[in-house]
Design a protein around this motif. Structure first.
Motif, PDB file in Angstrom:
ATOM      1  N   ALA A  42       0.836  -1.203   0.000  1.00  0.00           N
ATOM      2  CA  ALA A  42       0.000   0.000   0.000  1.00  0.00           C
ATOM      3  C   ALA A  42       0.869   1.252   0.000  1.00  0.00           C
ATOM      4  O   ALA A  42       0.566   2.233  -0.703  1.00  0.00           O
ATOM      5  N   PHE A  43       1.936   1.243   0.778  1.00  0.00           N
ATOM      6  CA  PHE A  43       2.826   2.403   0.845  1.00  0.00           C
ATOM      7  C   PHE A  43       3.428   2.693  -0.530  1.00  0.00           C
ATOM      8  O   PHE A  43       3.559   3.864  -0.934  1.00  0.00           O
ATOM      9  N   ASP A  44       3.801   1.645  -1.258  1.00  0.00           N
ATOM     10  CA  ASP A  44       4.444   1.818  -2.563  1.00  0.00           C
ATOM     11  C   ASP A  44       3.497   2.408  -3.617  1.00  0.00           C
ATOM     12  O   ASP A  44       3.958   2.866  -4.668  1.00  0.00           O
ATOM     13  N   ARG A  45       2.204   2.432  -3.325  1.00  0.00           N
ATOM     14  CA  ARG A  45       1.260   3.061  -4.258  1.00  0.00           C
ATOM     15  C   ARG A  45       1.367   4.581  -4.211  1.00  0.00           C
ATOM     16  O   ARG A  45       0.818   5.271  -5.063  1.00  0.00           O
ATOM     17  N   GLY A  46       2.085   5.082  -3.237  1.00  0.00           N
ATOM     18  CA  GLY A  46       2.376   6.509  -3.183  1.00  0.00           C
ATOM     19  C   GLY A  46       1.319   7.337  -2.491  1.00  0.00           C
ATOM     20  O   GLY A  46       0.336   6.825  -1.956  1.00  0.00           O
ATOM     21  N   THR A  47       1.546   8.637  -2.515  1.00  0.00           N
ATOM     22  CA  THR A  47       0.612   9.570  -1.883  1.00  0.00           C
ATOM     23  C   THR A  47      -0.626   9.739  -2.748  1.00  0.00           C
ATOM     24  O   THR A  47      -0.636   9.391  -3.931  1.00  0.00           O
ATOM     25  N   ALA A  48      -1.679  10.271  -2.140  1.00  0.00           N
ATOM     26  CA  ALA A  48      -2.950  10.452  -2.854  1.00  0.00           C
ATOM     27  C   ALA A  48      -3.670  11.659  -2.287  1.00  0.00           C
ATOM     28  O   ALA A  48      -3.355  12.145  -1.194  1.00  0.00           O
ATOM     29  N   ALA A  49      -4.640  12.133  -3.046  1.00  0.00           N
ATOM     30  CA  ALA A  49      -5.404  13.301  -2.602  1.00  0.00           C
ATOM     31  C   ALA A  49      -6.165  13.018  -1.321  1.00  0.00           C
ATOM     32  O   ALA A  49      -6.463  13.939  -0.552  1.00  0.00           O
ATOM     33  N   GLY A  50      -6.484  11.732  -1.070  1.00  0.00           N
ATOM     34  CA  GLY A  50      -7.242  11.388   0.125  1.00  0.00           C
ATOM     35  C   GLY A  50      -6.406  11.216   1.373  1.00  0.00           C
ATOM     36  O   GLY A  50      -6.949  10.905   2.440  1.00  0.00           O
ATOM     37  N   ASP A  51      -5.093  11.433   1.301  1.00  0.00           N
ATOM     38  CA  ASP A  51      -4.248  11.284   2.490  1.00  0.00           C
ATOM     39  C   ASP A  51      -4.607  12.339   3.535  1.00  0.00           C
ATOM     40  O   ASP A  51      -4.652  13.540   3.225  1.00  0.00           O
ATOM     41  N   PRO A  52      -4.841  11.935   4.776  1.00  0.00           N
ATOM     42  CA  PRO A  52      -5.184  12.917   5.820  1.00  0.00           C
ATOM     43  C   PRO A  52      -4.007  13.840   6.135  1.00  0.00           C
ATOM     44  O   PRO A  52      -2.844  13.445   6.028  1.00  0.00           O
ATOM     45  N   GLU A  53      -4.334  15.031   6.560  1.00  0.00           N
ATOM     46  CA  GLU A  53      -3.299  16.004   6.916  1.00  0.00           C
ATOM     47  C   GLU A  53      -2.431  15.518   8.059  1.00  0.00           C
ATOM     48  O   GLU A  53      -1.222  15.767   8.085  1.00  0.00           O
ATOM     49  N   TRP A  54      -3.018  14.786   9.011  1.00  0.00           N
ATOM     50  CA  TRP A  54      -2.270  14.378  10.196  1.00  0.00           C
ATOM     51  C   TRP A  54      -1.194  13.348   9.881  1.00  0.00           C
ATOM     52  O   TRP A  54      -0.331  13.072  10.723  1.00  0.00           O
ATOM     53  N   MET A  55      -1.205  12.774   8.670  1.00  0.00           N
ATOM     54  CA  MET A  55      -0.236  11.726   8.346  1.00  0.00           C
ATOM     55  C   MET A  55       1.075  12.262   7.788  1.00  0.00           C
ATOM     56  O   MET A  55       1.858  11.512   7.211  1.00  0.00           O
TER      57      MET A  55
END
Length: 503
Positions: free
Chosen positions: A363-376
């Motif tokens: 899952a991590f290797d799929r990269g960042t996404a627009a749905g990533d929470p700010e707290w992460m």
């Protein structure tokens, strides 16, 4: 270890009388507010007491129950003596005492009880209830006035203080005038919450996280309690102009509860942390916010692992993954899979842990996404390596843990000052247990260099554990130097379980 079979607490069941478990839980929360306690009591907790899962309540609940039923003892209420459920063999069947401050936790897993029948209104007899005027007054008053849903009442409990939205918003900052000054402001009659108040809540969340990244939790927890109370007062203050504003306010208050819970967690106040995480989860459920729910479960899993409840850590992580599936954030799913891996490692489930780590990396290797929470923002490759290192450490594979720990320290971002110390403290312990004493001592010195800037009971506890492992090698010059410096830098006994940095 085999726990004794649970025996129903008939005395406590009789105290409830004709009321539902939810109504009785509301009475408990109301009584807690009367004495300034914090308890996240709900119908599930009442059911677990009555079924005998909870043999003895934690100290906060004890104070509340004895306030509700003056003159009664715990035995009168059907509970076992605290000393009979304490000790190494009994920890899984009783609730832990609070570390510092008022305990406010959701219940721990527990079992076994010997019933003791005493004062109480029975379901079939009104005359027995009349023998306890204090109980009758409490239940009658609560029946007449408490017509709000259970989870809503959780939100309204101990955080609700006098004041209005205007005063609450003014007190959300961590700097400036002390809370007592805010309390002296004359209170306007306006009850509407708008954009400015919501922005203040969101700003407080960011400020707490920033300060934690730089300095650690120990010096922040007490200061952060004031904006948290203010945020929940805003929820209680009245109407908002738009549904979108209300949603943001609930999300902001819930995230603030998690952030303050993390400060409690990192500074060793596990019961307080459990209460704050439960508060955030109740807020998420009330608002229908899966993102906040996933975050609350993520931190609950983390806390359960640190508190020695690995099965609960796995269950909470799995619940968080269910909540996060629709959010479009592979990185969030990766973090939750690592939380699951940590719980499975605590259970000694090497295969399950390895599989969860594999899912996390995919899952991590799929990269960042627009749905990533700010707290992460903290969850980068260095944190991934650190969390995997902790899994192998829990499984006793010290050399493998050290390999991942080295990668974490090499990849870390200097912006997260607290993690600079955390990663080195973790690596120090893993190297010490892997038999690499000189390298452990050198890494330990690097962690000690950062302690004047980072106040974290967790990190000090990790270094104390490493020092204990290195004691037999104290004759070696590098080790002796580290141990001497560690003793000089330690203000008192440190005994906080190791864990990663995250809000």
């Amino acid at each position: 270890m085999v726990a004794t079979a649970a025996v129903p607490n008939l005395a406590f069941r009789q105290l409830r009388g004709q009321r539902s478990a939810g109504e009785f839980a509301a009475a408990v929360r109301r009584a807690a507010r009367e004495i300034g306690e914090q308890v996240a009591c709900d119908a599930r907790y009442i059911g677990r007491v009555e079924s005998g899962e909870i043999r003895c309540p934690n100290y906060a609940y004890e104070r509340v129950f004895l306030h509700m039923f003056p003159g009664a003892s715990l035995a009168d209420l059907g509970f076992s003596a605290r000393e009979s459920v304490r000790g190494r063999g009994a920890r899984v069947v009783s609730e832990p005492p609070p570390t510092t401050g008022p305990a406010a936790s959701a219940p721990s897993l527990s079992s076994s009880l010997s019933p003791s029948l005493s004062l109480s209104p029975s379901p079939s007899s009104s005359s027995s209830s009349s023998s306890d005027p204090a109980l009758l007054r409490l239940l009658r008053r609560d029946t007449e006035t408490d017509d709000i849903p259970e989870e809503s009442d959780v939100l309204r409990r101990v955080f609700m203080t006098s004041g209005t939205a205007t005063v609450a918003a003014a007190s959300l900052g961590l700097g400036g005038a002390p809370a007592s000054a805010a309390a002296r402001v004359s209170l306007p009659a306006q009850r509407r919450v708008g954009e400015a108040e919501v922005n203040a809540v969101e700003k407080a969340v960011r400020q707490i996280r920033l300060l934690d990244d730089r300095h650690g939790a120990d010096g922040l927890y007490r200061r952060a309690a004031q904006p948290l109370r203010a945020a929940y007062e805003l929820l209680d203050a009245g109407t908002t102009a738009r549904r979108a504003t209300s949603d943001r306010l609930h999300a902001g208050a819930g995230e603030l509860a998690i952030s303050v819970g993390w400060l409690a967690h990192d500074s060793g106040r596990f019961d307080d942390a459990r209460s704050h995480y439960a508060e955030a989860l109740a807020t998420a459920r009330l608002a229908g916010d899966p993102g906040l729910e996933a975050h609350a479960f993520c931190n609950t899993s983390f806390l359960a692992r640190d508190a020695g409840r690995p099965r609960e850590a796995v269950r909470a992580a799995e619940a968080g993954q269910r909540a996060a599936r629709t959010l479009g954030s592979p990185r969030l799913l990766a973090l939750l899979a690592l939380r699951e891996a940590g719980g499975r490692a605590g259970l000694g489930d090497r295969t399950g842990c390895d599989r969860a780590i594999g899912r996390a990396r995919a899952a991590f290797d799929r990269g960042t996404a627009a749905g990533d929470p700010e707290w992460m923002s903290f969850f980068r490759e260095a944190e991934l390596e650190l969390l995997e290192a902790q899994c192998w450490s829990a499984l006793g594979d010290w050399s493998r843990a050290a390999r991942h720990g080295r990668r974490a320290t090499a990849l870390q971002d200097a912006h997260f000052t607290r993690n600079l110390a955390l990663y080195r403290a973790q690596l120090t312990g893993d190297l010490a247990r892997a038999g690499r004493a000189d390298e452990a001592a050198a890494t330990g010195h690097q962690a000690l260099d950062l302690l004047p800037r980072v106040q974290s009971s967790r990190i000090r506890g990790m270094l104390a554990g490493a020092a204990r492992v290195l004691e037999p090698r104290a004759g070696a010059t590098p080790v002796a130097s580290f141990l001497t410096r560690h003793r000089e830098s330690t203000p008192g006994p440190a005994a906080t379980p190791a864990g990663p940095a995250t809000t």
